[in-house]
Design an enzyme around this catalytic site. Structure first.
Site, PDB file in Angstrom:
ATOM      1  N   ARG A   3       0.857  -1.180   0.000  1.00 21.93           N
ATOM      2  CA  ARG A   3       0.000   0.000   0.000  1.00 21.93           C
ATOM      3  C   ARG A   3       0.902   1.242   0.000  1.00 21.93           C
ATOM      4  NH1 ARG A   3      -3.585  -2.604  -1.625  1.00 21.93           N
ATOM      5  NH2 ARG A   3      -5.541  -3.135  -0.620  1.00 21.93           N
ATOM      6  N   HIS A   7      -1.813   0.926  -9.671  1.00 20.23           N
ATOM      7  CA  HIS A   7      -2.457  -0.070  -8.785  1.00 20.23           C
ATOM      8  C   HIS A   7      -3.095  -1.209  -9.600  1.00 20.23           C
ATOM      9  CE1 HIS A   7      -4.413  -0.546  -4.567  1.00 20.23           C
ATOM     10  NE2 HIS A   7      -4.335  -1.731  -5.164  1.00 20.23           N
TER      11      HIS A   7
END
Ligand code: NDP
Ligand code: OXD
Length: 309
Positions: free
Chosen positions: A224, A272
């Protein structure tokens, strides 16, 4: 009982169709068309709208659309008794392993350097480096980390990993807990972050950690964005402690247009996408969880809310 699909950043329609293929009698709703709020017991969430959970008096389970659950647990309005589950899926692990192996091989093969030479029309061979001489260190040896470790090993790299609890993985040296982190980092040439985002792992990729890697190490962050202290990465690149980074996740997504990372030649940015949940592959476990909830059975792939993953 009804299921609400609450997606901030993904199209819910393919999920509706895939869920209907499994069971066309499901009462499905897509936020913001929630209908009667008290009907909703099960939410499938991906970066859900703020405040949603406190409007659902009969909510019993929040199912993440992905492997990570940080986007759910960080919501202060998530009631304490609500169960949280995540996706565990072989295709998700395979695609993560493929992304990380590609990024590691791209770095090993010096493709970014050759592209720079190409733009200057320079024929500039560099000394080859064998994969076996490069140690890849994976932070997080869970579902994705373990599969990725095996794929990197098959590609010829020397692989080691670090996790919270001790692990035994064939051909992979395993370290655990904070006490063994310095030992794990000391010989890592390519560092991969595949940790969940929890209070303990937030900002873990920082100057102090980079300083423990061999000079010129490379970082791949697919965990993340909030694992990484962005200014510390830029400083480590500026002074040569790190030679580059491949980043798939960011503190703010999409990455703001004026963000300094865009300009950096040593950074590869992907939006992502290293491992995106496939609705067809994931809906069966979601529907199974919904049914298990109705029958008061324990959920598949439930996370430990105290541990944070
Ligand atoms: P798992 O829960 O299966 O594995 C997590 C691993 O991290 C475990 O090995 C765990 O240790 C370790 N860990 C957790 N906390 C610590 C800590 N404090 N110190 C050391 N090790 C720790 O998760 P997954 O492998 O399924 O997924 C990992 C993460 O990858 C997700 O949470 C998500 O953030 C990210 N992800 C990113 C995607 C992308 O597209 N970029 C796609 C999918 C996931 P232990 O085994 O001892 O419990
Ligand atoms: C996930 C992700 O957590 O896509 O699955 O990041």
């Amino acid at each position: 009982m009804a299921i609400l699909l609450a997606f901030g950043a993904r199209d819910a329609k393919p999920w509706m169709s895939a869920l209907r293929e499994v069971d066309d009698a499901l009462d499905l709703r897509i936020w913001p068309d929630c209908g009667e709020l008290r009907d909703i017991t099960f939410v499938i969430a991906w970066y859900h709208p703020a405040g949603l959970f406190s409007t659902l008096p009969n909510l019993r389970c929040v199912q993440s659309l992905g492997a990570g659950v940080d986007h759910i647990l960080r919501d202060p309005l998530l009631p304490p008794n609500v169960a949280v589950a995540r996706i565990v899926d072989k295709s998700l692990a395979r695609s993560m392993a493929q992304y990380v192996t590609t990024a590691a091989l791209n770095h090993l093969g010096r493709f970014p350097s050759y592209q720079k030479s190409q733009l200057k029309r320079q024929w500039q061979p560099l000394p080859p480096i064998a994969a076996s001489q490069q140690t890849v260190g994976i932070m997080g040896l869970g579902r994705l980390g373990a599969t990725t470790a095996h794929a990197l090993r098959q590609a010829g790299f020397t692989v080691q990993g670090w996790s919270r609890s001790p692990k035994k993985l064939a051909g992979i040296k395993a370290y655990s807990e904070e006490a063994q982190l310095p030992q794990f980092l000391a010989n890592v040439n390519i560092l991969v972050c595949l940790l969940p985002l929890t209070p303990t792992t937030t900002n873990i990729l920082n100057a102090q950690l980079f300083a423990q890697l061999p000079r010129g190490a490379y970082v791949i962050n697919v965990g993340r964005g909030s694992h990484l202290v962005e200014d510390d990465l830029l400083a480590a690149l500026d002074c040569g402690q790190l030679s580059g980074a491949c980043l798939d996740v960011f503190r703010q997504e999409p990455l703001p247009i004026d963000h300094p990372f865009w300009q950096r030649k040593e950074i590869i940015i992907t939006p992502h996408i290293s491992s995106v949940t496939d609705p067809q592959a994931a809906v069966r476990q979601i529907v199974a969880n919904y049914r298990r909830l109705q029958q008061n059975q324990s959920l598949i792939n439930a996370i430990d809310r105290n541990r944070g993953y």
